[in-house]
Design a protein around this motif. Structure first.
Motif, PDB file in Angstrom:
ATOM      1  N   VAL A   1       0.869  -1.180   0.000  1.00 45.98           N
ATOM      2  CA  VAL A   1       0.000   0.000   0.000  1.00 45.98           C
ATOM      3  C   VAL A   1       0.905   1.229   0.000  1.00 45.98           C
ATOM      4  O   VAL A   1       1.683   1.436   0.933  1.00 45.98           O
ATOM      5  CB  VAL A   1      -0.934   0.016   1.227  1.00 45.98           C
ATOM      6  N   VAL A   2       0.819   2.010  -1.068  1.00 46.67           N
ATOM      7  CA  VAL A   2       1.640   3.208  -1.218  1.00 46.67           C
ATOM      8  C   VAL A   2       0.760   4.441  -1.045  1.00 46.67           C
ATOM      9  O   VAL A   2      -0.294   4.549  -1.680  1.00 46.67           O
ATOM     10  CB  VAL A   2       2.329   3.247  -2.594  1.00 46.67           C
ATOM     11  N   ALA A   3       1.206   5.353  -0.186  1.00 45.97           N
ATOM     12  CA  ALA A   3       0.482   6.610   0.047  1.00 45.97           C
ATOM     13  C   ALA A   3       1.325   7.782  -0.422  1.00 45.97           C
ATOM     14  O   ALA A   3       2.553   7.743  -0.390  1.00 45.97           O
ATOM     15  CB  ALA A   3       0.152   6.764   1.530  1.00 45.97           C
ATOM     16  N   ASN A   4       0.644   8.826  -0.852  1.00 44.51           N
ATOM     17  CA  ASN A   4       1.305  10.087  -1.171  1.00 44.51           C
ATOM     18  C   ASN A   4       0.351  11.213  -0.812  1.00 44.51           C
ATOM     19  O   ASN A   4      -0.787  10.959  -0.391  1.00 44.51           O
ATOM     20  CB  ASN A   4       1.727  10.150  -2.640  1.00 44.51           C
ATOM     21  N   LYS A   5       0.801  12.452  -0.979  1.00 47.65           N
ATOM     22  CA  LYS A   5       0.036  13.606  -0.502  1.00 47.65           C
ATOM     23  C   LYS A   5      -0.198  14.640  -1.588  1.00 47.65           C
ATOM     24  O   LYS A   5       0.659  14.859  -2.452  1.00 47.65           O
ATOM     25  CB  LYS A   5       0.757  14.278   0.670  1.00 47.65           C
ATOM     26  N   LEU A   6      -1.372  15.272  -1.509  1.00 50.49           N
ATOM     27  CA  LEU A   6      -1.659  16.491  -2.251  1.00 50.49           C
ATOM     28  C   LEU A   6      -1.369  17.664  -1.318  1.00 50.49           C
ATOM     29  O   LEU A   6      -1.968  17.782  -0.253  1.00 50.49           O
ATOM     30  CB  LEU A   6      -3.127  16.530  -2.683  1.00 50.49           C
ATOM     31  N   TRP A   7      -0.449  18.534  -1.726  1.00 49.21           N
ATOM     32  CA  TRP A   7      -0.082  19.687  -0.901  1.00 49.21           C
ATOM     33  C   TRP A   7      -0.829  20.950  -1.310  1.00 49.21           C
ATOM     34  O   TRP A   7      -0.847  21.937  -0.574  1.00 49.21           O
ATOM     35  CB  TRP A   7       1.418  19.948  -0.997  1.00 49.21           C
ATOM     36  N   PHE A   8      -1.415  20.967  -2.532  1.00 52.94           N
ATOM     37  CA  PHE A   8      -2.127  22.134  -3.064  1.00 52.94           C
ATOM     38  C   PHE A   8      -1.227  23.365  -3.161  1.00 52.94           C
ATOM     39  O   PHE A   8      -1.709  24.496  -3.185  1.00 52.94           O
ATOM     40  CB  PHE A   8      -3.358  22.468  -2.201  1.00 52.94           C
ATOM     41  N   GLU A   9       0.068  23.128  -3.237  1.00 55.70           N
ATOM     42  CA  GLU A   9       1.022  24.233  -3.226  1.00 55.70           C
ATOM     43  C   GLU A   9       0.868  25.140  -4.452  1.00 55.70           C
ATOM     44  O   GLU A   9       1.055  26.355  -4.369  1.00 55.70           O
ATOM     45  CB  GLU A   9       2.443  23.680  -3.162  1.00 55.70           C
ATOM     46  N   PHE A  10       0.520  24.534  -5.592  1.00 52.63           N
ATOM     47  CA  PHE A  10       0.433  25.301  -6.824  1.00 52.63           C
ATOM     48  C   PHE A  10      -1.008  25.417  -7.329  1.00 52.63           C
ATOM     49  O   PHE A  10      -1.236  25.783  -8.473  1.00 52.63           O
ATOM     50  CB  PHE A  10       1.320  24.649  -7.900  1.00 52.63           C
ATOM     51  N   TRP A  11      -1.955  25.083  -6.469  1.00 53.63           N
ATOM     52  CA  TRP A  11      -3.365  25.210  -6.850  1.00 53.63           C
ATOM     53  C   TRP A  11      -3.747  26.685  -6.844  1.00 53.63           C
ATOM     54  O   TRP A  11      -3.266  27.441  -5.984  1.00 53.63           O
ATOM     55  CB  TRP A  11      -4.220  24.433  -5.830  1.00 53.63           C
ATOM     56  N   PRO A  12      -4.582  27.180  -7.768  1.00 47.47           N
ATOM     57  CA  PRO A  12      -5.327  26.445  -8.800  1.00 47.47           C
ATOM     58  C   PRO A  12      -4.605  26.303 -10.135  1.00 47.47           C
ATOM     59  O   PRO A  12      -5.151  25.707 -11.061  1.00 47.47           O
ATOM     60  CB  PRO A  12      -6.579  27.302  -8.958  1.00 47.47           C
ATOM     61  N   ALA A  13      -3.392  26.851 -10.252  1.00 51.27           N
ATOM     62  CA  ALA A  13      -2.675  26.709 -11.517  1.00 51.27           C
ATOM     63  C   ALA A  13      -2.428  25.239 -11.839  1.00 51.27           C
ATOM     64  O   ALA A  13      -2.415  24.839 -13.013  1.00 51.27           O
ATOM     65  CB  ALA A  13      -1.358  27.476 -11.461  1.00 51.27           C
ATOM     66  N   GLN A  14      -2.251  24.436 -10.794  1.00 48.62           N
ATOM     67  CA  GLN A  14      -2.054  22.998 -10.966  1.00 48.62           C
ATOM     68  C   GLN A  14      -3.243  22.271 -10.361  1.00 48.62           C
ATOM     69  O   GLN A  14      -3.539  22.417  -9.171  1.00 48.62           O
ATOM     70  CB  GLN A  14      -0.758  22.567 -10.285  1.00 48.62           C
ATOM     71  N   SER A  15      -3.958  21.501 -11.169  1.00 49.90           N
ATOM     72  CA  SER A  15      -5.129  20.774 -10.688  1.00 49.90           C
ATOM     73  C   SER A  15      -4.702  19.609  -9.813  1.00 49.90           C
ATOM     74  O   SER A  15      -3.528  19.239  -9.744  1.00 49.90           O
ATOM     75  CB  SER A  15      -5.941  20.253 -11.866  1.00 49.90           C
TER      76      SER A  15
END
Length: 311
Positions: free
Chosen positions: A85-99
């Motif tokens: 089971v591999v986990a990773n994270k959404l940081w939203f660092e570049f949102w909304p330019a990056q979806s």
């Protein structure tokens, strides 16, 4: 190794999980491989990766090199993708330019994986609401880029709101919450509002920061000790963990174990806890941490009393 469910996701994970925060790109590659192989040997099949900025000054890319190294070690260790089971994270660092999809696609490209099993949503920026988060992660799951989602350090009100929105839209709820939980910091899991929100969501807990950044291991007991938090020893939470050290070491001596194992065992015994997350820079550290699985119930009872008296 014992496995526990991540909420209603259908994912069962090892009760100990191996993180990679500020680890693999800062140690020799061969030792990183030894760490991952040691985790495999002891039965840890829940691996947590994350993108962050280079801190070495030597990485070929400014952010996400941690994911590149993780992927290389994953393949070198011969891990079977369907068994981990591999986990990773959404940081939203570049949102909304990056979806959401673009952020995860970039991480998958660096890891050279086609999906993650668990995608965490970290605390969103002020202009990103719960409805957008729920829709975004549901889209990732529907597209096969992730199998389930969880939250990182969300406050109870936002978790409740996201749970209600997911139910109303008929999409997956967050199956777990990664939260700091230790002998000296219990409120994120045991607090009244926090526990109620977790119960309403049906999610389980992935406990993080269980060693209080190493302060509970005894590493900083001697004056002049070096380490990641050597410059933070005067902070209240660190001081509290250090003050607990002598009692924790005495308890460890009586039960023929280590302070780190006791701290891990305490977190693992918490209500709703599915897995306890730790980082390691040597294979010996991985193997030593499995002593947490052998801590007897009477020691856990003493740990609870010790924790209650720490505040």
């Amino acid at each position: 190794m014992e496995h526990r469910p991540l909420g209603a996701s259908g994912l069962d994970v090892s009760v100990l999980s191996l993180g990679s925060w500020r680890t693999y790109e800062q140690i020799p590659r061969e030792r990183g491989l030894e760490v991952m192989r040691a985790a495999q040997e002891v039965g840890i099949d829940f691996l947590d990766d994350a993108r962050y900025d280079d801190e070495t000054g030597t990485a070929p890319i400014p952010t996400g090199y941690s994911e590149v190294v993780f992927g290389e070690l994953f393949r070198a260790a011969g891990l079977r993708r369907e068994e981990v089971v591999v986990a990773n994270k959404l940081w939203f660092e570049f949102w909304p330019a990056q979806s959401f999809a673009e952020e995860l696609d970039a991480s998958l490209g660096r890891m050279r994986l086609d999906h993650v099993d668990l995608i965490y949503a970290t605390w969103p920026p002020d202009d990103l609401g719960a409805e957008e988060v729920v829709e975004g992660v549901a889209g990732l799951i529907a597209a096969g880029k992730a199998r389930a989602w969880g939250t990182v350090n969300w406050r109870p009100a936002l978790l409740r709101e996201a749970t209600a929105i997911a139910d109303a839209r008929g999409v997956p709820r967050p199956c777990c919450a990664q939260l700091p939980y230790s002998l000296v910091l219990r409120s994120w899991v045991e607090g009244g509002d926090e526990a109620a929100a977790l119960a309403e969501s049906g999610g389980t807990v992935v406990a993080s920061a269980v060693l209080a950044s190493g302060a509970l291991t005894g590493k900083y007991a001697d004056p002049g000790a070096a380490g990641r938090i050597a410059h933070r020893l005067d902070e209240p939470e660190v001081r509290e963990a250090l003050a607990l050290g002598p009692q924790l070491r005495q308890l460890a001596a009586r039960y023929h174990t280590t302070p780190a194992a006791l701290a891990l065992a305490f977190a693992l015994g918490g209500e709703r806890v599915a897995s306890v997350l730790f980082g390691a820079t040597s294979p010996e550290q991985v193997r030593d941490n499995t002593l947490a699985l052998e801590v007897p119930p009477q020691a856990l009872a003493e740990l609870r009393r010790l924790a209650s008296g720490a505040h």
